[in-house]
Design a protein around this motif. Structure first.
Motif, PDB file in Angstrom:
ATOM      1  N   PRO A   4     -35.427 -92.783  11.730  1.00  0.00           N
ATOM      2  CA  PRO A   4     -35.748 -93.160  13.116  1.00  0.00           C
ATOM      3  C   PRO A   4     -34.577 -92.820  14.041  1.00  0.00           C
ATOM      4  CG  PRO A   4     -35.176 -95.096  11.869  1.00  0.00           C
ATOM      5  CD  PRO A   4     -35.222 -93.953  10.886  1.00  0.00           C
ATOM      6  N   LEU A   5     -34.891 -92.606  15.287  1.00  0.00           N
ATOM      7  CA  LEU A   5     -33.861 -92.313  16.273  1.00  0.00           C
ATOM      8  C   LEU A   5     -33.310 -93.624  16.807  1.00  0.00           C
ATOM      9  CD1 LEU A   5     -32.283 -90.284  17.924  1.00  0.00           C
ATOM     10  CD2 LEU A   5     -34.176 -90.192  19.524  1.00  0.00           C
ATOM     11  N   VAL A   6     -32.102 -93.988  16.355  1.00  0.00           N
ATOM     12  CA  VAL A   6     -31.437 -95.218  16.784  1.00  0.00           C
ATOM     13  C   VAL A   6     -29.967 -94.902  17.056  1.00  0.00           C
ATOM     14  CG1 VAL A   6     -32.953 -96.813  15.558  1.00  0.00           C
ATOM     15  CG2 VAL A   6     -30.942 -95.915  14.419  1.00  0.00           C
ATOM     16  N   ARG A   7     -29.340 -95.761  17.869  1.00  0.00           N
ATOM     17  CA  ARG A   7     -27.910 -95.639  18.120  1.00  0.00           C
ATOM     18  C   ARG A   7     -27.174 -96.460  17.067  1.00  0.00           C
ATOM     19  NH1 ARG A   7     -26.461 -98.020  23.040  1.00  0.00           N
ATOM     20  NH2 ARG A   7     -28.418 -99.136  23.097  1.00  0.00           N
ATOM     21  N   PRO A   8     -26.394 -95.811  16.196  1.00  0.00           N
ATOM     22  CA  PRO A   8     -25.707 -96.558  15.128  1.00  0.00           C
ATOM     23  C   PRO A   8     -24.591 -97.443  15.660  1.00  0.00           C
ATOM     24  CG  PRO A   8     -25.002 -94.267  15.145  1.00  0.00           C
ATOM     25  CD  PRO A   8     -26.092 -94.393  16.155  1.00  0.00           C
ATOM     26  N   ARG A   9     -24.281 -98.478  14.899  1.00  0.00           N
ATOM     27  CA  ARG A   9     -23.205 -99.400  15.293  1.00  0.00           C
ATOM     28  C   ARG A   9     -21.834 -98.790  15.024  1.00  0.00           C
ATOM     29  NH1 ARG A   9     -24.979-104.087  17.034  1.00  0.00           N
ATOM     30  NH2 ARG A   9     -27.026-104.803  16.391  1.00  0.00           N
ATOM     31  N   VAL A  17     -25.047 -92.371  21.426  1.00  0.00           N
ATOM     32  CA  VAL A  17     -26.165 -91.459  21.647  1.00  0.00           C
ATOM     33  C   VAL A  17     -25.989 -90.195  20.818  1.00  0.00           C
ATOM     34  CG1 VAL A  17     -27.343 -90.023  23.358  1.00  0.00           C
ATOM     35  CG2 VAL A  17     -26.685 -92.356  23.930  1.00  0.00           C
ATOM     36  N   CYS A  18     -24.812 -89.585  20.877  1.00  0.00           N
ATOM     37  CA  CYS A  18     -24.566 -88.348  20.131  1.00  0.00           C
ATOM     38  C   CYS A  18     -24.638 -88.585  18.622  1.00  0.00           C
ATOM     39  CB  CYS A  18     -23.212 -87.756  20.507  1.00  0.00           C
ATOM     40  SG  CYS A  18     -23.114 -87.178  22.201  1.00  0.00           S
ATOM     41  N   ALA A  19     -24.075 -89.688  18.162  1.00  0.00           N
ATOM     42  CA  ALA A  19     -24.116 -90.011  16.731  1.00  0.00           C
ATOM     43  C   ALA A  19     -25.551 -90.239  16.271  1.00  0.00           C
ATOM     44  CB  ALA A  19     -23.265 -91.237  16.442  1.00  0.00           C
ATOM     45  N   GLY A  20     -26.355 -90.891  17.082  1.00  0.00           N
ATOM     46  CA  GLY A  20     -27.756 -91.131  16.737  1.00  0.00           C
ATOM     47  C   GLY A  20     -28.559 -89.844  16.681  1.00  0.00           C
ATOM     48  N   LEU A  21     -28.353 -88.960  17.651  1.00  0.00           N
ATOM     49  CA  LEU A  21     -29.051 -87.674  17.651  1.00  0.00           C
ATOM     50  C   LEU A  21     -28.626 -86.822  16.461  1.00  0.00           C
ATOM     51  CD1 LEU A  21     -28.938 -86.788  21.445  1.00  0.00           C
ATOM     52  CD2 LEU A  21     -30.957 -87.378  20.108  1.00  0.00           C
ATOM     53  N   ALA A  22     -27.332 -86.804  16.167  1.00  0.00           N
ATOM     54  CA  ALA A  22     -26.832 -86.019  15.036  1.00  0.00           C
ATOM     55  C   ALA A  22     -27.399 -86.540  13.716  1.00  0.00           C
ATOM     56  CB  ALA A  22     -25.316 -86.061  15.012  1.00  0.00           C
ATOM     57  N   GLN A  23     -27.441 -87.842  13.574  1.00  0.00           N
ATOM     58  CA  GLN A  23     -27.974 -88.447  12.348  1.00  0.00           C
ATOM     59  C   GLN A  23     -29.462 -88.147  12.205  1.00  0.00           C
ATOM     60  OE1 GLN A  23     -27.420 -92.671  12.266  1.00  0.00           O
ATOM     61  NE2 GLN A  23     -28.293 -92.911  10.235  1.00  0.00           N
ATOM     62  N   ILE A  56     -32.914 -95.050  23.773  1.00  0.00           N
ATOM     63  CA  ILE A  56     -32.738 -95.143  22.312  1.00  0.00           C
ATOM     64  C   ILE A  56     -32.289 -96.560  21.946  1.00  0.00           C
ATOM     65  CG2 ILE A  56     -31.500 -94.263  20.301  1.00  0.00           C
ATOM     66  CD1 ILE A  56     -31.155 -91.628  21.814  1.00  0.00           C
ATOM     67  N   PRO A  57     -33.015 -97.238  21.058  1.00  0.00           N
ATOM     68  CA  PRO A  57     -32.632 -98.605  20.686  1.00  0.00           C
ATOM     69  C   PRO A  57     -31.419 -98.625  19.774  1.00  0.00           C
ATOM     70  CG  PRO A  57     -34.515 -97.907  19.404  1.00  0.00           C
ATOM     71  CD  PRO A  57     -34.244 -96.808  20.391  1.00  0.00           C
ATOM     72  N   LYS A  58     -30.702 -99.765  19.751  1.00  0.00           N
ATOM     73  CA  LYS A  58     -29.577 -99.948  18.855  1.00  0.00           C
ATOM     74  C   LYS A  58     -30.065-100.149  17.435  1.00  0.00           C
ATOM     75  CE  LYS A  58     -26.295-102.181  21.918  1.00  0.00           C
ATOM     76  NZ  LYS A  58     -25.520-103.404  22.150  1.00  0.00           N
ATOM     77  N   GLU A  59     -29.225 -99.756  16.491  1.00  0.00           N
ATOM     78  CA  GLU A  59     -29.518 -99.984  15.084  1.00  0.00           C
ATOM     79  C   GLU A  59     -29.407-101.478  14.794  1.00  0.00           C
ATOM     80  OE1 GLU A  59     -28.145 -97.546  11.279  1.00  0.00           O
ATOM     81  OE2 GLU A  59     -26.519 -98.606  12.256  1.00  0.00           O
TER      82      GLU A  59
END
Length: 60
Positions: A4-9, A17-23, A56-59
């Motif tokens: 899923p597209l989430v913003r990691p902690r 945002v960039c870390a979530g898109l890359a993941q 994008i929601p938070k993880e």
């Protein structure tokens, strides 16, 4: 199954945002960050980042 597209902690600099898109898409975080910097030179990167930050929601 796709992630899923989430913003990691973790692994974030500002909002994740960039870390979530890359993941999500399986690419390097640095590559996504460079892309946002290049788009920022044209005035589009900042706006896109803010919109994605809101959407994008938070993880959990």
């Amino acid at each position: 199954m796709t992630r899923p597209l989430v913003r990691p902690r973790g692994r974030k600099m500002i909002a994740g945002v960039c870390a979530g898109l890359a993941q999500r898409f399986g690419v390097s975080t640095g590559l996504v960050r460079i892309g946002f910097v290049l788009f920022g030179l044209f005035g589009v990167g900042e706006l896109a980042y803010i919109v994605l930050w809101i959407m994008i929601p938070k993880e959990r």
